[in-house]
Every structure is written in C-alpha cells, then in structure tokens.
Design a protein around this motif. Structure first.
Motif, PDB file in Angstrom:
ATOM      1  N   LEU A  40     -14.832   1.135   6.324  1.00  0.00           N
ATOM      2  CA  LEU A  40     -14.577  -0.118   7.007  1.00  0.00           C
ATOM      3  C   LEU A  40     -14.707  -1.328   6.108  1.00  0.00           C
ATOM      4  CD1 LEU A  40     -14.320   1.255   9.764  1.00  0.00           C
ATOM      5  CD2 LEU A  40     -14.968  -1.046  10.480  1.00  0.00           C
ATOM      6  N   LEU A  41     -15.731  -1.322   5.268  1.00  0.00           N
ATOM      7  CA  LEU A  41     -15.905  -2.430   4.335  1.00  0.00           C
ATOM      8  C   LEU A  41     -14.717  -2.496   3.377  1.00  0.00           C
ATOM      9  CD1 LEU A  41     -19.719  -2.296   3.553  1.00  0.00           C
ATOM     10  CD2 LEU A  41     -18.477  -4.156   4.638  1.00  0.00           C
ATOM     11  N   TRP A  42     -14.264  -1.326   2.954  1.00  0.00           N
ATOM     12  CA  TRP A  42     -13.117  -1.289   2.055  1.00  0.00           C
ATOM     13  C   TRP A  42     -11.877  -1.874   2.739  1.00  0.00           C
ATOM     14  CZ3 TRP A  42      -8.521   1.455   2.654  1.00  0.00           C
ATOM     15  CH2 TRP A  42      -7.657   1.374   1.557  1.00  0.00           C
ATOM     16  N   MET A  43     -11.692  -1.533   4.030  1.00  0.00           N
ATOM     17  CA  MET A  43     -10.550  -2.081   4.754  1.00  0.00           C
ATOM     18  C   MET A  43     -10.677  -3.588   4.916  1.00  0.00           C
ATOM     19  SD  MET A  43      -9.677   0.871   7.605  1.00  0.00           S
ATOM     20  CE  MET A  43      -9.702  -0.360   8.827  1.00  0.00           C
ATOM     21  N   LEU A  44     -11.881  -4.048   5.195  1.00  0.00           N
ATOM     22  CA  LEU A  44     -12.092  -5.488   5.333  1.00  0.00           C
ATOM     23  C   LEU A  44     -11.787  -6.189   4.013  1.00  0.00           C
ATOM     24  CD1 LEU A  44     -13.093  -7.778   7.189  1.00  0.00           C
ATOM     25  CD2 LEU A  44     -15.355  -7.472   6.180  1.00  0.00           C
ATOM     26  N   ALA A  45     -12.258  -5.601   2.907  1.00  0.00           N
ATOM     27  CA  ALA A  45     -12.027  -6.201   1.599  1.00  0.00           C
ATOM     28  C   ALA A  45     -10.541  -6.317   1.313  1.00  0.00           C
ATOM     29  CB  ALA A  45     -12.728  -5.385   0.515  1.00  0.00           C
ATOM     30  N   SER A  46      -9.778  -5.234   1.547  1.00  0.00           N
ATOM     31  CA  SER A  46      -8.349  -5.341   1.225  1.00  0.00           C
ATOM     32  C   SER A  46      -7.630  -6.270   2.183  1.00  0.00           C
ATOM     33  CB  SER A  46      -7.643  -3.984   1.170  1.00  0.00           C
ATOM     34  OG  SER A  46      -8.412  -2.985   1.728  1.00  0.00           O
ATOM     35  N   SER A  47      -8.090  -6.347   3.433  1.00  0.00           N
ATOM     36  CA  SER A  47      -7.399  -7.221   4.380  1.00  0.00           C
ATOM     37  C   SER A  47      -7.606  -8.689   4.016  1.00  0.00           C
ATOM     38  CB  SER A  47      -7.888  -6.968   5.803  1.00  0.00           C
ATOM     39  OG  SER A  47      -9.153  -7.554   6.007  1.00  0.00           O
ATOM     40  N   LEU A  48      -8.660  -8.997   3.278  1.00  0.00           N
ATOM     41  CA  LEU A  48      -8.949 -10.397   2.963  1.00  0.00           C
ATOM     42  C   LEU A  48      -8.594 -10.761   1.520  1.00  0.00           C
ATOM     43  CD1 LEU A  48     -12.366 -10.808   4.814  1.00  0.00           C
ATOM     44  CD2 LEU A  48     -10.221 -11.930   5.398  1.00  0.00           C
ATOM     45  N   ALA A  49      -8.247  -9.756   0.696  1.00  0.00           N
ATOM     46  CA  ALA A  49      -8.066 -10.024  -0.735  1.00  0.00           C
ATOM     47  C   ALA A  49      -6.838 -10.892  -1.000  1.00  0.00           C
ATOM     48  CB  ALA A  49      -7.983  -8.716  -1.498  1.00  0.00           C
ATOM     49  N   SER A  50      -5.685 -10.491  -0.491  1.00  0.00           N
ATOM     50  CA  SER A  50      -4.450 -11.244  -0.750  1.00  0.00           C
ATOM     51  C   SER A  50      -3.418 -10.824   0.294  1.00  0.00           C
ATOM     52  CB  SER A  50      -3.925 -10.921  -2.147  1.00  0.00           C
ATOM     53  OG  SER A  50      -3.506  -9.572  -2.190  1.00  0.00           O
ATOM     54  N   PRO A  51      -2.386 -11.666   0.498  1.00  0.00           N
ATOM     55  CA  PRO A  51      -1.350 -11.287   1.462  1.00  0.00           C
ATOM     56  C   PRO A  51      -0.714  -9.943   1.118  1.00  0.00           C
ATOM     57  CG  PRO A  51      -1.094 -13.574   0.813  1.00  0.00           C
ATOM     58  CD  PRO A  51      -2.166 -13.009  -0.060  1.00  0.00           C
ATOM     59  N   GLN A  52      -0.552  -9.661  -0.190  1.00  0.00           N
ATOM     60  CA  GLN A  52       0.050  -8.379  -0.591  1.00  0.00           C
ATOM     61  C   GLN A  52      -0.818  -7.215  -0.140  1.00  0.00           C
ATOM     62  OE1 GLN A  52      -0.308 -10.952  -2.638  1.00  0.00           O
ATOM     63  NE2 GLN A  52       1.828 -11.556  -2.921  1.00  0.00           N
ATOM     64  N   GLN A  53      -2.112  -7.314  -0.447  1.00  0.00           N
ATOM     65  CA  GLN A  53      -2.995  -6.207  -0.085  1.00  0.00           C
ATOM     66  C   GLN A  53      -3.120  -6.068   1.424  1.00  0.00           C
ATOM     67  OE1 GLN A  53      -6.039  -6.936  -3.277  1.00  0.00           O
ATOM     68  NE2 GLN A  53      -6.692  -4.906  -2.615  1.00  0.00           N
ATOM     69  N   PHE A  54      -3.063  -7.207   2.113  1.00  0.00           N
ATOM     70  CA  PHE A  54      -3.078  -7.184   3.584  1.00  0.00           C
ATOM     71  C   PHE A  54      -1.899  -6.357   4.103  1.00  0.00           C
ATOM     72  CE2 PHE A  54      -2.008  -8.858   7.756  1.00  0.00           C
ATOM     73  CZ  PHE A  54      -3.237  -9.044   8.358  1.00  0.00           C
ATOM     74  N   ASP A  55      -0.702  -6.627   3.535  1.00  0.00           N
ATOM     75  CA  ASP A  55       0.483  -5.883   3.961  1.00  0.00           C
ATOM     76  C   ASP A  55       0.385  -4.409   3.588  1.00  0.00           C
ATOM     77  OD1 ASP A  55       1.480  -8.138   5.031  1.00  0.00           O
ATOM     78  OD2 ASP A  55       2.800  -8.639   3.342  1.00  0.00           O
ATOM     79  N   GLU A  56      -0.124  -4.148   2.386  1.00  0.00           N
ATOM     80  CA  GLU A  56      -0.302  -2.762   1.953  1.00  0.00           C
ATOM     81  C   GLU A  56      -1.200  -2.001   2.933  1.00  0.00           C
ATOM     82  OE1 GLU A  56      -1.767  -2.092  -2.070  1.00  0.00           O
ATOM     83  OE2 GLU A  56      -0.165  -3.422  -2.776  1.00  0.00           O
ATOM     84  N   LEU A  57      -2.301  -2.661   3.316  1.00  0.00           N
ATOM     85  CA  LEU A  57      -3.243  -2.028   4.241  1.00  0.00           C
ATOM     86  C   LEU A  57      -2.550  -1.739   5.569  1.00  0.00           C
ATOM     87  CD1 LEU A  57      -6.226  -1.188   4.826  1.00  0.00           C
ATOM     88  CD2 LEU A  57      -6.541  -3.457   5.783  1.00  0.00           C
ATOM     89  N   GLN A  58      -1.795  -2.750   6.040  1.00  0.00           N
ATOM     90  CA  GLN A  58      -1.094  -2.547   7.320  1.00  0.00           C
ATOM     91  C   GLN A  58      -0.134  -1.373   7.234  1.00  0.00           C
ATOM     92  OE1 GLN A  58       0.690  -6.151   8.832  1.00  0.00           O
ATOM     93  NE2 GLN A  58      -0.800  -6.216  10.488  1.00  0.00           N
ATOM     94  N   GLY A  59       0.543  -1.250   6.085  1.00  0.00           N
ATOM     95  CA  GLY A  59       1.448  -0.130   5.881  1.00  0.00           C
ATOM     96  C   GLY A  59       0.692   1.184   5.916  1.00  0.00           C
ATOM     97  N   MET A  60      -0.465   1.176   5.236  1.00  0.00           N
ATOM     98  CA  MET A  60      -1.257   2.399   5.149  1.00  0.00           C
ATOM     99  C   MET A  60      -1.771   2.821   6.532  1.00  0.00           C
ATOM    100  SD  MET A  60      -3.638   3.148   2.033  1.00  0.00           S
ATOM    101  CE  MET A  60      -4.952   2.113   2.361  1.00  0.00           C
TER     102      MET A  60
END
Ligand code: HEM
Lengths: 124, 118
Positions: A40-60
């Motif tokens: 969960l912490l990892w997901m939170l980190a990627s969701s807040l890191a950058s718009p790109q990583q946010f989109d990547e996470l959503q894709g994942m």
C-alpha cells in the motif's frame, strides 16, 4: 492430570459457534492487512510521485491479478473494520449477552459480505 | 525469560494501557480509512493533481501522520498479541516481534517521506 480424559485434536470435528468464527477471522484479517502495508505504501508513493507514475499505476491496477490482490486486501480491511466496531461496542458493554453476541456476529458477517461484494463490483 | 520478554516487547509494558491504546488508535484508523475510501468512491475518475493537492494540504498531512503513528501502535499491539499467543520458544518469539517492530518503524518513516515529497 487424568490420563484417561477424552481428548480431541481433530479440529474439523468441533462445532464452531458463529462468534468464534467472527473472532478468528478478525485476527486473520488484521495479520493479513499488516502484511500488505508495504504494498500500500508503495502504491501511495507511485500515485503521488508524478503524473506519469500515477498513470502507470492506474494501468497496472487494471491487471486482473492486481485487482484480485487489491480486492483481497480491501476485503480483509473492511472485514477487520466491521468486526472491530463490534468488538469496540462490546468493550463498552453493548450487546454482551450470548444472544445479542450471536446476532451481532451474524450482522458483522452479513454487513462485511455486502461491503466485500460492493468492493468487487466497484473494482471490476 | 519468556515472561520478561513478553513484557519488554509490548508497546507500553502495561496490558490495560495497551488495551486502551489499541481502542483509541482503531478509531483514528477507522475514520481515516473511511474518509479515503469515501474520497475514492466519490471521485471515480480521479486525476493526479487533485489527488496530489489533497496530500499537500497541511490538515491532511497531519491526519496522515496521525494515521501512520496509530497504525504503528495498533499493529504493534495486535501483532504482539498474535505472536505471544502462537510462538512459544523465547528466541524465535523475540526475533519475530523485533522484525515486526522494526518494520513498523520503517513504514512510519517511509510514509512520512512519501507525504513530504508529494
Ligand atoms: C489499518 C490497518 C489495521 C491493521 C494492520 C490492524 C491489525 C490488527 C491486528 C494484527 C490485531 C490483533 C488481532 C488479535 O489480537 O486477534 C488487531 C486488533 C484489533 N483491531 Fe485492528 N488493524 C487495523 C485497523 C483496524 C480498524 C480500522 C479498526 C476499527 C474498528 C480495528 C479494530 C481492532 C480492534 C478493536 C482490535 C482488538 C481485538 C482484540 O482485542 O481481540 N483495527 N488489529
């Protein structure tokens, strides 16, 4: 100790009251949620890191395997929460009689099942 | 040995206080979780900048740190209870509970780092 006393170590032959099942699941779900904290912490980190990583996470999270893990996690969390509220109520002396304990245990089972179902619908 | 271990690895070294801390922290956890789930349910097509601005507000950061600390204390007490119930050999019990405590500390620090780099 009486060596002739009846013993039974075959767990499947016991009859488990609903209150016991509700209680042990509360423990199992708490431990499970604990184990998934890093995810969960990892997901939170990627969701807040950058718009790109946010989109990547959503894709994942669109991946069925990830959805399943997330659903299991949310199910455990919601179950732990609902059963936890029952636990707190009983700590404050609400519904401690055997009758009401059985009824509230069933209520926990039903409410948690509905929430888990809704979470599944929400995710998929 | 085991009795001493049991007491020095508990959060407050006092069963009644542990009990109270676990109840109070569970309320904070519940409010935070319900808030976040509610936020996600009511923002189905969530996008990055709205999400980021939520985590940049001071009020929500305070709430989040409160959540992280509550999580640490709650899980410390909870996992301690489970470990002392099922793991009887003193050395293994100590090793497992220490790993859990160190992990929980690390999660708090990691969480604060995530919040402040958002
Ligand atoms: C957010 C992550 C959470 C984690 C990792 C977690 C973990 C745990 C664990 C491992 C236990 C020990 C279970 C046992 O002794 O059988 C526990 C107990 C408990 N949890 Fe949680 N919990 C969380 C959230 C919550 C929430 C939101 C509530 C809300 C009501 C809650 C209420 C309780 C209560 C009342 C107990 C005490 C049970 C007892 O004394 O037997 N927990 N938790």
């Amino acid at each position: 100790m009486n060596k002739q006393r009846p013993i039974n170590v075959y767990l499947l032959t016991y009859k488990y009251p609903v209150t016991a099942i509700i209680s042990v699941l509360h423990r199992v779900s708490g431990a499970f949620v604990f184990l998934l904290i890093p995810l969960l912490l990892w997901m939170l980190a990627s969701s807040l890191a950058s718009p790109q990583q946010f989109d990547e996470l959503q894709g994942m999270l669109g991946n069925p395997m990830m959805k399943l893990i997330l659903w299991l996690f949310l199910s455990a969390l919601l179950y732990h929460l609902v059963a936890g509220i029952r636990h707190l109520a009983m700590d404050f002396g609400v519904g401690e009689s055997l009758n009401s304990a059985c009824r509230s245990a069933w209520a926990v089972a039903i409410i948690a099942a509905i929430l888990i179902l809704l979470t599944g619908i929400w995710l998929w | 040995m085991v009795n001493k271990l049991t007491s020095i690895t508990s959060l407050t070294r006092n069963g009644v206080r542990d009990w109270l801390v676990q109840r109070v922290t569970s309320l904070i956890l519940a409010v935070y979780i319900l808030f976040l789930l509610g936020y996600l349910v009511f923002h189905p097509s969530i996008e990055f900048f709205a999400w980021q601005s939520l985590f940049q507000s001071t009020a929500f950061r305070v709430f989040s740190v409160l959540f992280l600390l509550s999580l640490m204390w709650h899980a410390w007490i909870g996992m301690w209870t489970i470990v002392t119930d099922y793991i009887k050999p003193a050395d293994i019990r100590l090793a497992v509970i220490l790993i859990i405590i160190i992990a929980l500390f690390a999660y708090v620090i990691w969480g604060i780092d995530i919040l402040w780099s958002a």
